[in-house]
Design a protein around this motif. Structure first.
Motif: not given
Length: 173
Positions: A6, A12, A83-84, A87, A100
């Motif tokens: 990430l 965030d 959300r991650p 990403e 990504r």
């Protein structure tokens, strides 16, 4: 191949964007459940003759279930904007797992989706302005209320997309 990490410079998502993404995934549920009831054999507000005329059995049931499942899966993609796993794509996705996604591609696709959803689903705000002769009066009212939340799907996706774009722009991605 090692998974991409990430971006540590990525902020965030704002709390409102996370809530809007979850709401986007939820607004489709009432109409989806209603369609699943139709596929299961319940008239769900249709007259018996109207239900039979609509062809909700056999391949019609498969179509209605597929529409409900596909719609919910598309709505759940909105969560990827906050959300991650949005990403860095999960490893189980063939050919793309661990990479990504291009933020510009994601923003354009989500923006086009938001526009299309808004154009297509706004008609449900006017449900009661059109006659539905194959439905009972109560069924017509209930179905209208079950489809009404869909009107919010496009604008919610648009808001989350804007938040995603702003976060990525600030991070320099």
């Amino acid at each position: 191949m090692t998974a991409t990490q990430l971006d540590p410079g990525l902020l965030d998502p704002p709390r409102w964007a996370v809530r809007a993404a979850h709401a986007a995934a939820l607004v489709i549920l009432p109409s989806g459940i209603w369609r699943l009831l139709l596929a299961a054999g319940f008239t769900a507000g249709y007259t018996q003759a109207g239900y039979e005329a609509m062809g909700f059995t056999g391949w019609g049931a498969v179509y209605v279930v597929g529409l409900s499942v596909a719609g919910e899966l598309l709505a759940l993609l909105t969560l990827g904007l906050v959300r991650p796993w949005g990403e860095v794509l999960p490893r189980w996705i063939p050919l793309l797992g661990g990479r990504r996604p291009n933020p510009r591609t994601v923003t354009v696709a989500a923006g086009l989706g938001a526009g299309a959803l808004t154009l297509i689903l706004t008609q449900f705000a006017f449900w009661w302005a059109f006659p539905h002769p194959n439905m009972t009066p109560l069924g017509n009212t209930v179905a209208g209320f079950l489809y009404l939340p869909l009107v919010a799907w496009g604008p919610l996706l648009a808001a989350v997309t804007i938040a995603y774009h702003r976060r990525r722009r600030v991070a320099g991605a």
